[in-house]
Design an enzyme around this catalytic site. Structure first.
Site, PDB file in Angstrom:
ATOM      1  N   GLY A  46     -42.946   0.668  49.744  1.00 54.14           N
ATOM      2  CA  GLY A  46     -43.154  -0.763  49.582  1.00 54.14           C
ATOM      3  C   GLY A  46     -41.827  -1.488  49.651  1.00 54.14           C
ATOM      4  N   GLN A  51     -36.079  -8.230  48.048  1.00 53.22           N
ATOM      5  CA  GLN A  51     -35.247  -7.036  48.218  1.00 53.22           C
ATOM      6  C   GLN A  51     -34.396  -7.105  49.487  1.00 53.22           C
ATOM      7  OE1 GLN A  51     -38.699  -4.226  47.303  1.00 53.22           O
ATOM      8  NE2 GLN A  51     -36.891  -3.091  46.605  1.00 53.22           N
ATOM      9  N   CYS A  90     -37.232   2.731  43.025  1.00 53.06           N
ATOM     10  CA  CYS A  90     -37.120   1.447  43.721  1.00 53.06           C
ATOM     11  C   CYS A  90     -35.951   1.506  44.698  1.00 53.06           C
ATOM     12  CB  CYS A  90     -36.908   0.330  42.696  1.00 53.06           C
ATOM     13  SG  CYS A  90     -36.804  -1.315  43.418  1.00 53.06           S
ATOM     14  N   LEU A  91     -36.173   0.986  45.900  1.00 50.99           N
ATOM     15  CA  LEU A  91     -35.110   0.966  46.901  1.00 50.99           C
ATOM     16  C   LEU A  91     -33.922   0.120  46.457  1.00 50.99           C
ATOM     17  CD1 LEU A  91     -37.329   0.593  50.105  1.00 50.99           C
ATOM     18  CD2 LEU A  91     -36.212   2.668  49.237  1.00 50.99           C
ATOM     19  N   HIS A 132     -45.907  -2.901  41.369  1.00 54.05           N
ATOM     20  CA  HIS A 132     -44.448  -2.812  41.457  1.00 54.05           C
ATOM     21  C   HIS A 132     -43.917  -3.909  42.394  1.00 54.05           C
ATOM     22  CE1 HIS A 132     -40.564  -0.472  41.754  1.00 54.05           C
ATOM     23  NE2 HIS A 132     -40.501  -1.203  42.846  1.00 54.05           N
ATOM     24  N   GLU A 133     -44.526  -4.024  43.580  1.00 53.15           N
ATOM     25  CA  GLU A 133     -44.060  -5.011  44.554  1.00 53.15           C
ATOM     26  C   GLU A 133     -44.347  -6.435  44.085  1.00 53.15           C
ATOM     27  OE1 GLU A 133     -42.016  -4.016  46.739  1.00 53.15           O
ATOM     28  OE2 GLU A 133     -42.472  -1.901  46.481  1.00 53.15           O
ATOM     29  N   HIS A 136     -41.705  -7.690  41.826  1.00 60.32           N
ATOM     30  CA  HIS A 136     -40.512  -8.182  42.529  1.00 60.32           C
ATOM     31  C   HIS A 136     -40.637  -9.666  42.847  1.00 60.32           C
ATOM     32  CE1 HIS A 136     -37.863  -4.811  43.229  1.00 60.32           C
ATOM     33  NE2 HIS A 136     -38.851  -4.054  43.689  1.00 60.32           N
TER      34      HIS A 136
END
Length: 158
Positions: A46, A51, A90-91, A132-133, A136
């Site tokens: 994701g 991000q 997480c990226l 999660h997304e 953000h």
């Protein structure tokens, strides 16, 4: 499609609330294409617009299931049920994972790249990715809500 640079914590943009998308045009389509390319390149499951430094309510995801790539614009959870504890990474926070408690099943309302509204049901792992997304988009990182955060093992020799 271009690969964008992924913003890393503690960049303050990751703590900002994103604005709704109002224009469904070629610029949005390019953003979605770039986000998908960036997510797959990372690799991740994701990626939310903040991000890559864009404060818009947009994310892409691919849980590796039959749904493949899903693009969500202006998403919101309209139903939620149950509870699960799962491990998330997480990226934007490389090298760390955390135990996060989230809803087990959700129903999401969103728009596609052309502005058409759609609904999706998700449970377990896929529901975790959605939540999660979506966090953000509200300036929340999993580390803000995790019960425990831990460092990824650097190698098998440790």
């Amino acid at each position: 499609m271009g690969i964008r640079i992924i913003v890393k914590d503690p960049d303050p943009i990751l703590k900002k609330v994103c604005k709704p998308v109002t224009k469904f045009n070629a610029n949005l389509h390019k953003l979605l294409d770039d986000m998908a390319a960036t997510m797959y390149d990372a690799p991740g499951v994701g990626l939310a617009a903040p991000q890559i430094g864009i404060l818009k309510r947009v994310f892409v995801m691919d849980a590796g299931d039959e749904n493949g790539l899903i693009e969500l614009i202006n998403p919101e959870i309209v139903e939620k049920e149950g509870e699960q504890l799962s491990q998330e990474g997480c990226l934007s926070i490389p090298g760390f994972f955390g135990d996060v408690r989230r809803f087990k099943t959700i129903k999401v309302k969103a728009q596609d790249r052309n502005g058409e509204t759609f609904f999706m049901d998700a449970e377990d792992y896929v529901a975790t990715i959605y939540q999660h997304e979506m966090d953000h988009l509200n300036g929340v990182l999993y580390t803000d809500i995790a019960e425990k955060v831990f460092r990824e093992k650097e190698s098998n020799n440790e």
